[in-house]
Design an enzyme around this catalytic site. Structure first.
Site, mmCIF file in Angstrom:
data_model
loop_
_atom_site.group_PDB
_atom_site.id
_atom_site.type_symbol
_atom_site.label_atom_id
_atom_site.label_comp_id
_atom_site.label_asym_id
_atom_site.label_seq_id
_atom_site.Cartn_x
_atom_site.Cartn_y
_atom_site.Cartn_z
ATOM 1 C CG ASP A 97 -5.816 -11.991 -40.333
ATOM 2 O OD1 ASP A 97 -5.317 -12.712 -41.192
ATOM 3 O OD2 ASP A 97 -5.147 -11.168 -39.677
ATOM 4 N N GLY A 136 -9.421 -16.523 -39.511
ATOM 5 C CA GLY A 136 -10.703 -17.201 -39.321
ATOM 6 C C GLY A 136 -10.807 -17.977 -38.017
ATOM 7 C CG ASP A 149 -13.682 -6.383 -37.288
ATOM 8 O OD1 ASP A 149 -13.598 -7.623 -37.227
ATOM 9 O OD2 ASP A 149 -12.929 -5.641 -36.630
HETATM 10 P P1 IMP Z 1 -8.734 -13.977 -37.078
HETATM 11 O O1 IMP Z 1 -9.184 -14.753 -35.885
HETATM 12 O O2 IMP Z 1 -7.298 -14.231 -37.421
HETATM 13 O O3 IMP Z 1 -9.647 -14.158 -38.281
HETATM 14 O O4 IMP Z 1 -8.720 -12.452 -36.658
HETATM 15 C C1 IMP Z 1 -9.790 -11.597 -36.850
HETATM 16 C C2 IMP Z 1 -9.680 -10.381 -35.962
HETATM 17 O O5 IMP Z 1 -8.375 -9.787 -36.073
HETATM 18 C C3 IMP Z 1 -10.661 -9.312 -36.423
HETATM 19 O O6 IMP Z 1 -11.860 -9.380 -35.714
HETATM 20 C C4 IMP Z 1 -9.922 -8.025 -36.122
HETATM 21 O O7 IMP Z 1 -10.199 -7.613 -34.808
HETATM 22 C C5 IMP Z 1 -8.447 -8.383 -36.222
HETATM 23 N N1 IMP Z 1 -7.894 -8.010 -37.547
HETATM 24 C C6 IMP Z 1 -7.445 -8.842 -38.506
HETATM 25 N N2 IMP Z 1 -6.989 -8.159 -39.579
HETATM 26 C C7 IMP Z 1 -7.167 -6.845 -39.289
HETATM 27 C C8 IMP Z 1 -6.894 -5.615 -40.013
HETATM 28 O O8 IMP Z 1 -6.417 -5.574 -41.170
HETATM 29 N N3 IMP Z 1 -7.220 -4.465 -39.362
HETATM 30 C C9 IMP Z 1 -7.759 -4.442 -38.118
HETATM 31 N N4 IMP Z 1 -8.028 -5.558 -37.418
HETATM 32 C C10 IMP Z 1 -7.732 -6.751 -37.990
HETATM 33 MG MG MG Z 2 -9.473 -5.798 -33.339
#
Ligand code: IMP
Ligand code: MG
Length: 184
Positions: free
Chosen positions: A113, A115, A110
């Site tokens: 953020d 990564g 989806d």
């Molecule tokens: P990462 O591992 O920091 O890239 O986090 C990614 C995950 O955090 C995504 O799959 C989402 O489930 C959640 N996430 C990050 N930003 C948002 C947001 O703005 N809205 C909702 N979920 C988010």
């Molecule tokens: Mg989530």
């Protein structure tokens, strides 16, 4: 803040700041991504793996815009560790039962953020000897210190606020909104 009787019914009165991507914008972009993916894989077996739960609506719309044979599976990962910040510790609760070896794999996410989730998951999937491994993300916040390796298809650049709707949640709420909205 947005307010309309219809929105109030949908959210139970919880406030949403603004719609960032509305339904026609999303539909147009998803169709473009579908065409890109169709063109990118002229041959071979293609398996799209949706990362649950956030990708469920995106994946459902995306596969209907891909005009070649494909298979669908899912992955469920849980980040563990304290706090709300993503820790990079990822545990798989469900992974594809099908053989990945020799297949083109597209991991559908989806939003990116930090990564970290994707970095760990691509490492795990790469070990299963796919023919190729790419990432398709609906939204990218561009906060990762380096773009996740394999990031090949991106829907939209996301603003830095907290987004909900079209599969994205805040505390499991708002996934059902047909548009993407800023909550912050
Ligand atoms: P990462 O591992 O920091 O890239 O986090 C990614 C995950 O955090 C995504 O799959 C989402 O489930 C959640 N996430 C990050 N930003 C948002 C947001 O703005 N809205 C909702 N979920 C988010
Ligand atoms: Mg989530």
């Amino acid at each position: 803040m947005l307010s309309s009787p219809e929105l109030t019914r949908r959210t139970g009165g919880r406030q949403i700041r603004a719609i960032v991507f509305d339904e026609p914008m999303i539909a147009r972009r998803v169709a473009e991504l579908g065409a890109q993916i169709t063109a990118a894989y002229p041959d071979g077996e293609l398996l799209l793996i949706g990362l649950l739960k956030g990708s469920f609506i995106f994946l459902a719309d995306l596969v209907r815009r891909i005009e070649r044979p494909l298979q669908v599976d899912f992955m469920v990962a849980s980040s563990y560790g304290a706090g709300t910040a993503s820790s990079g510790n990822v545990r798989l609760l469900y992974e594809p039962a099908t053989d990945l070896e020799g297949k083109h794999i597209v991991l559908v996410e989806d939003i990116i953020d930090s990564g970290r989730t994707l970095a760990r998951l691509t490492e795990l999937l790469g070990g299963r000897r796919p023919r190729s491994l790419a990432i398709c993300a609906l939204l990218d916040k561009h906060l990762a210190s380096e773009p996740p390796s394999g990031l090949r298809f991106v829907g939209f650049d996301a603003p830095s606020g907290f987004l909900v709707g079209y599969g994205l949640d805040y505390a499991e709420e708002f996934r059902h909104l047909p548009f993407i909205a800023d909550l912050t």
